[in-house]
Design a protein around this motif. Structure first.
Motif, PDB file in Angstrom:
ATOM      1  N   MET A  91       0.792  -1.262   0.065  1.00  0.00           N
ATOM      2  CA  MET A  91      -0.060   0.096  -0.280  1.00  0.00           C
ATOM      3  C   MET A  91       0.930   1.276   0.195  1.00  0.00           C
ATOM      4  O   MET A  91       1.724   1.388   0.585  1.00  0.00           O
ATOM      5  CB  MET A  91      -0.963   0.116   1.262  1.00  0.00           C
ATOM      6  CG  MET A  91      -1.734   1.211   1.242  1.00  0.00           C
ATOM      7  SD  MET A  91      -2.356   1.713   2.860  1.00  0.00           S
ATOM      8  CE  MET A  91      -0.833   2.799   3.251  1.00  0.00           C
ATOM      9  N   SER A  92       0.469   2.129  -1.054  1.00  0.00           N
ATOM     10  CA  SER A  92       1.453   3.457  -1.041  1.00  0.00           C
ATOM     11  C   SER A  92       0.380   4.577  -1.134  1.00  0.00           C
ATOM     12  O   SER A  92      -0.493   4.611  -2.134  1.00  0.00           O
ATOM     13  CB  SER A  92       2.213   3.354  -2.100  1.00  0.00           C
ATOM     14  OG  SER A  92       2.942   4.624  -2.253  1.00  0.00           O
ATOM     15  N   LEU A  93       0.612   5.490  -0.338  1.00  0.00           N
ATOM     16  CA  LEU A  93      -0.239   6.740  -0.379  1.00  0.00           C
ATOM     17  C   LEU A  93       0.602   8.058  -0.408  1.00  0.00           C
ATOM     18  O   LEU A  93       1.342   8.045   0.619  1.00  0.00           O
ATOM     19  CB  LEU A  93      -1.410   6.948   0.847  1.00  0.00           C
ATOM     20  CG  LEU A  93      -2.271   8.157   0.898  1.00  0.00           C
ATOM     21  CD1 LEU A  93      -3.147   8.285  -0.331  1.00  0.00           C
ATOM     22  CD2 LEU A  93      -3.000   8.119   2.246  1.00  0.00           C
ATOM     23  N   ARG A  94       0.572   8.914  -1.112  1.00  0.00           N
ATOM     24  CA  ARG A  94       1.137  10.243  -1.139  1.00  0.00           C
ATOM     25  C   ARG A  94       0.291  11.569  -1.156  1.00  0.00           C
ATOM     26  O   ARG A  94      -0.537  11.399  -2.375  1.00  0.00           O
ATOM     27  CB  ARG A  94       2.433  10.144  -2.398  1.00  0.00           C
ATOM     28  CG  ARG A  94       3.248  11.384  -2.349  1.00  0.00           C
ATOM     29  CD  ARG A  94       4.231  11.217  -3.178  1.00  0.00           C
ATOM     30  NE  ARG A  94       5.311  10.278  -2.582  1.00  0.00           N
ATOM     31  CZ  ARG A  94       6.261  10.666  -1.881  1.00  0.00           C
ATOM     32  NH1 ARG A  94       6.527  11.949  -1.410  1.00  0.00           N
ATOM     33  NH2 ARG A  94       7.352   9.932  -1.541  1.00  0.00           N
ATOM     34  N   ILE A  95       0.289  12.221  -0.524  1.00  0.00           N
ATOM     35  CA  ILE A  95      -0.261  13.519  -0.501  1.00  0.00           C
ATOM     36  C   ILE A  95       0.633  14.645  -0.434  1.00  0.00           C
ATOM     37  O   ILE A  95       1.307  15.050   0.554  1.00  0.00           O
ATOM     38  CB  ILE A  95      -1.460  13.772   0.383  1.00  0.00           C
ATOM     39  CG1 ILE A  95      -2.334  12.432   0.534  1.00  0.00           C
ATOM     40  CG2 ILE A  95      -2.132  14.916   0.489  1.00  0.00           C
ATOM     41  CD1 ILE A  95      -3.494  12.404   1.579  1.00  0.00           C
ATOM     42  N   GLY A  96       1.023  15.419  -1.374  1.00  0.00           N
ATOM     43  CA  GLY A  96       1.871  16.594  -1.411  1.00  0.00           C
ATOM     44  C   GLY A  96       3.282  15.738  -1.071  1.00  0.00           C
ATOM     45  O   GLY A  96       3.688  14.789  -1.790  1.00  0.00           O
ATOM     46  N   GLU A  97       3.909  16.241  -0.066  1.00  0.00           N
ATOM     47  CA  GLU A  97       5.253  15.615   0.417  1.00  0.00           C
ATOM     48  C   GLU A  97       5.180  14.721   1.400  1.00  0.00           C
ATOM     49  O   GLU A  97       6.086  14.085   1.857  1.00  0.00           O
ATOM     50  CB  GLU A  97       6.163  16.976   0.818  1.00  0.00           C
ATOM     51  CG  GLU A  97       6.481  18.126  -0.173  1.00  0.00           C
ATOM     52  CD  GLU A  97       7.379  17.465  -1.378  1.00  0.00           C
ATOM     53  OE1 GLU A  97       8.152  16.486  -1.029  1.00  0.00           O
ATOM     54  OE2 GLU A  97       7.066  18.017  -2.294  1.00  0.00           O
ATOM     55  N   SER A  98       3.998  14.456   1.760  1.00  0.00           N
ATOM     56  CA  SER A  98       3.766  13.372   2.823  1.00  0.00           C
ATOM     57  C   SER A  98       3.280  11.932   2.189  1.00  0.00           C
ATOM     58  O   SER A  98       2.802  11.911   0.965  1.00  0.00           O
ATOM     59  CB  SER A  98       2.587  13.949   3.656  1.00  0.00           C
ATOM     60  OG  SER A  98       2.430  14.902   4.516  1.00  0.00           O
ATOM     61  N   SER A  99       3.799  10.971   2.784  1.00  0.00           N
ATOM     62  CA  SER A  99       3.754   9.557   2.330  1.00  0.00           C
ATOM     63  C   SER A  99       3.531   8.714   3.553  1.00  0.00           C
ATOM     64  O   SER A  99       3.886   8.981   4.309  1.00  0.00           O
ATOM     65  CB  SER A  99       5.202   9.271   1.477  1.00  0.00           C
ATOM     66  OG  SER A  99       6.031   9.175   2.417  1.00  0.00           O
ATOM     67  N   LEU A 100       2.818   7.770   3.075  1.00  0.00           N
ATOM     68  CA  LEU A 100       2.665   6.414   3.815  1.00  0.00           C
ATOM     69  C   LEU A 100       2.744   5.188   3.257  1.00  0.00           C
ATOM     70  O   LEU A 100       1.981   5.162   2.169  1.00  0.00           O
ATOM     71  CB  LEU A 100       1.491   6.550   4.763  1.00  0.00           C
ATOM     72  CG  LEU A 100       0.847   5.527   5.702  1.00  0.00           C
ATOM     73  CD1 LEU A 100       1.848   5.629   6.784  1.00  0.00           C
ATOM     74  CD2 LEU A 100      -0.647   5.833   5.844  1.00  0.00           C
ATOM     75  N   GLU A 101       3.347   4.091   3.753  1.00  0.00           N
ATOM     76  CA  GLU A 101       3.702   2.893   3.000  1.00  0.00           C
ATOM     77  C   GLU A 101       3.610   1.780   4.087  1.00  0.00           C
ATOM     78  O   GLU A 101       3.917   1.888   5.157  1.00  0.00           O
ATOM     79  CB  GLU A 101       4.988   2.734   2.294  1.00  0.00           C
ATOM     80  CG  GLU A 101       5.105   3.743   1.198  1.00  0.00           C
ATOM     81  CD  GLU A 101       6.372   3.649   0.332  1.00  0.00           C
ATOM     82  OE1 GLU A 101       7.488   3.033   0.856  1.00  0.00           O
ATOM     83  OE2 GLU A 101       6.731   4.333  -0.650  1.00  0.00           O
ATOM     84  N   GLY A 102       3.051   0.677   3.677  1.00  0.00           N
ATOM     85  CA  GLY A 102       2.964  -0.506   4.380  1.00  0.00           C
ATOM     86  C   GLY A 102       2.259  -1.530   4.009  1.00  0.00           C
ATOM     87  O   GLY A 102       1.708  -1.711   2.941  1.00  0.00           O
ATOM     88  N   ASP A 103       1.804  -2.357   4.887  1.00  0.00           N
ATOM     89  CA  ASP A 103       0.794  -3.579   4.739  1.00  0.00           C
ATOM     90  C   ASP A 103       0.033  -3.942   5.832  1.00  0.00           C
ATOM     91  O   ASP A 103       0.212  -3.432   6.893  1.00  0.00           O
ATOM     92  CB  ASP A 103       1.441  -4.917   4.175  1.00  0.00           C
ATOM     93  CG  ASP A 103       2.556  -5.378   5.240  1.00  0.00           C
ATOM     94  OD1 ASP A 103       2.090  -5.992   6.316  1.00  0.00           O
ATOM     95  OD2 ASP A 103       3.578  -4.854   5.541  1.00  0.00           O
ATOM     96  N   LEU A 104      -1.385  -4.644   5.398  1.00  0.00           N
ATOM     97  CA  LEU A 104      -2.231  -4.937   6.568  1.00  0.00           C
ATOM     98  C   LEU A 104      -2.854  -6.236   6.218  1.00  0.00           C
ATOM     99  O   LEU A 104      -3.115  -6.453   5.000  1.00  0.00           O
ATOM    100  CB  LEU A 104      -3.261  -3.495   6.467  1.00  0.00           C
ATOM    101  CG  LEU A 104      -4.183  -3.816   7.606  1.00  0.00           C
ATOM    102  CD1 LEU A 104      -3.637  -3.268   8.794  1.00  0.00           C
ATOM    103  CD2 LEU A 104      -5.656  -2.759   7.242  1.00  0.00           C
TER     104      LEU A 104
END
Length: 295
Positions: A91-104
């Motif tokens: 899972m990869s989410l990017r908003i502007g300069e912010s990012s979040l990656e991981g798995d669930l």
């Protein structure tokens, strides 16, 4: 009018959704998906890919009725099933300069279990959250004769009531409905003008208890704060225990400029507290512990 162009094709029967093509375009944005989604309790051969690309989230303000940031956003994720388990990876989410990656991973059962691990190189909360409006103080009630002073009335009574700790029940029953272990790491957490580094938050929900197995961060001035917390059910009501430790902290001292900030004294912190109570108010009233500061 909010223009949307959508295309959807596939086979949809019961809890089996076979998506051959999903393509939604709106306001210079795109959301697409393809694959198979099988609903719980058996996720079976679920294999669904989702991707999206949006020029600005603010374009969806009118559609969603929310103030979203004027920032570009992308999302990519894969859903894969294996019997009674559903895994979201990557899972990869990017908003502007912010990012979040991981798995669930979600595992069905008498008590569903959720396991996840997430990492962010940067989270700019100032850019993601709406600006906080300054509260407007209510007009004071003034009597006909100013020499009598302000009238207390209902406004004063309401203001006093707002200061009281609410007698809200602590909803421990929610924690009985699932078990979870989720670990979060953030390299830089930005809330202008401050930058907090190396944030670690390891959470666990097990047998009706909630806790931070590990919490830690580096403060903007280079100090370190870490601790643990656990909220668990007991026959006397929910019991909360917490410990915090800090090194090289600057605490609650004013500074006019960067130089004065550098000259402030540093402290080591040791804090512990425990309490038992069925509501927020009763738990606050029964709190016991200590706090120690050393230069």
């Amino acid at each position: 009018v909010f223009p949307v162009d959508a295309q959807l094709s596939g086979d949809f029967r019961g809890d089996l959704w076979s998506v051959k093509k999903l393509d939604i375009r709106a306001s210079d944005g795109h959301l697409g998906a393809s694959g198979t989604l099988i609903g719980p309790p058996h996720f079976g051969d679920t294999n669904l890919s989702v991707n999206g690309n949006f020029v600005s989230l603010a374009n969806f303000n009118r559609l969603l009725g929310q103030e979203l940031p004027d920032l570009p956003a992308t999302i990519e994720l894969d859903l894969k099933g294996d019997g009674d388990r559903l895994r979201l990876k990557p899972m990869s989410l990017r908003i502007g300069e912010s990012s979040l990656e991981g798995d669930l991973t979600i595992a069905e059962g008498d008590v569903p279990r959720i396991e996840g691990s997430f990492h962010s190189s940067r989270l700019d909360m100032g850019a993601l959250l709406p600006e906080r409006a300054e509260p407007t103080p209510p007009d004071a009630e003034v009597p006909a004769d100013p020499r009598q002073g302000p009238v207390a009335g209902k406004r004063s009574a309401k203001k006093s009531a707002e200061k009281v700790i609410p007698d809200t029940p602590i909803p421990m029953e929610v924690l009985q409905k699932f078990n979870a272990e989720i670990d979060i790491k953030v390299d830089e957490l930005i809330y202008s003008p401050h930058i907090i580094r190396n944030v670690i938050l390891d959470t666990k929900v097990e047998a009706g208890a909630f806790g931070f197995k590990r919490f830690g961060l580096h403060t903007p001035r280079g100090g370190r704060l870490e601790g643990v917390l656990k909220l668990r059910p007991t026959p006397q009501g929910p019991h909360l225990g917490a410990r915090l430790y800090g090194n090289e902290l600057t605490i609650g001292l004013p500074a006019k400029d960067e130089q004065e900030l550098k000259n402030l004294p540093h402290y080591d912190l040791s804090f512990a507290a425990k309490s038992t109570g069925a509501t927020v108010r009763s738990m606050a009233a029964a709190a016991d512990g200590y706090i120690r500061l050393e230069m």
